[in-house]
Motif scaffolding. Structure first.
Motif, short mmCIF file in Angstrom:
data_model
loop_
_atom_site.label_atom_id
_atom_site.label_comp_id
_atom_site.label_asym_id
_atom_site.label_seq_id
_atom_site.Cartn_x
_atom_site.Cartn_y
_atom_site.Cartn_z
N CYS A 55 -7.38 5.35 10.06
CA CYS A 55 -8.30 6.30 9.42
C CYS A 55 -9.75 5.88 9.67
CB CYS A 55 -8.01 6.37 7.92
SG CYS A 55 -8.99 7.62 7.05
N ALA A 130 -17.51 5.75 0.74
CA ALA A 130 -16.19 5.17 0.47
C ALA A 130 -15.12 6.15 0.94
CB ALA A 130 -16.04 4.91 -1.02
N GLN A 132 -10.56 6.56 1.69
CA GLN A 132 -9.21 6.03 1.57
C GLN A 132 -8.25 6.90 2.39
OE1 GLN A 132 -10.78 6.99 -1.57
NE2 GLN A 132 -11.82 4.99 -1.52
N HIS A 134 -4.17 7.89 2.21
CA HIS A 134 -2.93 7.84 1.45
C HIS A 134 -1.77 8.19 2.37
CE1 HIS A 134 -5.40 8.93 -2.41
NE2 HIS A 134 -5.66 7.71 -1.95
N ASN A 138 0.64 6.88 -1.45
CA ASN A 138 0.22 5.49 -1.66
C ASN A 138 -1.00 5.16 -0.81
OD1 ASN A 138 2.53 4.83 -3.36
ND2 ASN A 138 3.75 4.87 -1.48
N THR A 139 -1.97 4.47 -1.39
CA THR A 139 -3.17 4.09 -0.65
C THR A 139 -2.84 2.97 0.33
OG1 THR A 139 -4.59 4.68 -2.52
CG2 THR A 139 -5.54 3.26 -0.82
N GLN A 141 -5.13 2.47 3.26
CA GLN A 141 -6.42 2.00 3.75
C GLN A 141 -7.50 2.35 2.74
OE1 GLN A 141 -6.12 3.63 8.05
NE2 GLN A 141 -7.23 1.71 8.28
N ASP A 142 -8.39 1.40 2.52
CA ASP A 142 -9.48 1.59 1.56
C ASP A 142 -10.73 1.01 2.20
OD1 ASP A 142 -11.10 1.98 -0.62
OD2 ASP A 142 -9.88 0.80 -2.02
N GLY A 143 -11.59 1.89 2.71
CA GLY A 143 -12.72 1.42 3.50
C GLY A 143 -14.06 1.86 2.95
N HIS A 144 -15.11 1.29 3.50
CA HIS A 144 -16.48 1.65 3.11
C HIS A 144 -17.38 1.45 4.32
CE1 HIS A 144 -20.12 2.09 0.78
NE2 HIS A 144 -19.39 2.37 -0.29
N LYS A 196 -10.60 15.13 -1.07
CA LYS A 196 -9.66 15.20 0.05
C LYS A 196 -10.23 16.09 1.15
CE LYS A 196 -5.64 17.46 -0.04
NZ LYS A 196 -4.20 17.78 -0.31
#
Length: 203
Positions: A55, A130, A132, A134, A138-139, A141-144, A196
């Motif tokens: 992502c 920020a 993410q 899913h 379920n998450t 990837q969690d990026g910034h 989203k």
């Protein structure tokens, strides 16, 4: 229209794949046939057994340019969304082992999913976004964007030294850690700043 992609732009992802940190942007391209439009499914390619999601924040170019200075780069894009750089990881590793280019692992039809683009306003700070991904709720990837090794403006300045960027081009700016495999029936959703913007079903 071309799709410009940046590899290894997050330190944690580079370490995840056991790659050295780059000293300048790692650039590769995808053709227009790689574009997977919103609401279209991705059909699992028959040539891979290890299809991965990556992502990324994606910006759309709104002005033609060449040899763009970094301080002016912000004038060359006006929309942002999330995308998925689908990668045939087994094919990529096989090509890398042979020392060969790996476009067949990255640039195949449908390999560049893009979400709904959102206008960039004067209040938007693309270096403070920020996001993410899913997978089936379920998450994964969690990026910034503040964790990018090279900012979007630096990427544009670098890329434009080598080739002209054109209206409609898209730049995939790199993926954070957490990449992984997908299988048929999986549903992927991309969340940008709490909203989203991307949804892809794998068939």
């Amino acid at each position: 229209m071309k799709i410009i992609c940046v590899g290894r732009n997050y330190a944690d992802h580079a370490k995840e794949l056991q790659n050295d940190l780059p000293t300048e942007p790692v650039i590769f391209m995808k053709p227009k046939n790689a574009l997977l439009l919103p609401q279209k499914p991705l059909y699992y390619p028959e040539f891979t057994d290890d299809l991965h999601y990556e992502c990324e924040v994606v910006v759309k170019i709104c002005k033609n340019g060449k040899f763009i200075q970094e301080k002016f780069a912000g004038k060359y894009y006006n929309e942002v969304t999330l995308g998925i750089d689908f990668t045939a990881r087994d094919v990529q590793k096989a090509q890398q082992k042979k020392g060969l280019p790996w476009e067949i692992a990255k640039a195949f039809d449908g390999s560049a999913a893009v979400g709904t683009f959102v206008p960039i306003t004067p209040e938007t700070n693309v270096n403070n976004l920020a996001f993410q991904l899913h997978l089936n709720g379920n998450t994964v990837q969690d990026g910034h964007t503040r964790h990018m090794i090279f900012t979007i403006d630096k990427i544009i300045a670098y890329v434009s030294k080598y080739f002209t960027i054109n209206i409609g081009d898209m730049i995939f700016t790199g993926t954070p850690a957490g990449v992984g495999p997908v299988t048929g029936g999986d549903k992927l959703e991309g969340i940008l700043q709490g909203n989203k913007v991307l949804e892809v079903e794998v068939k």
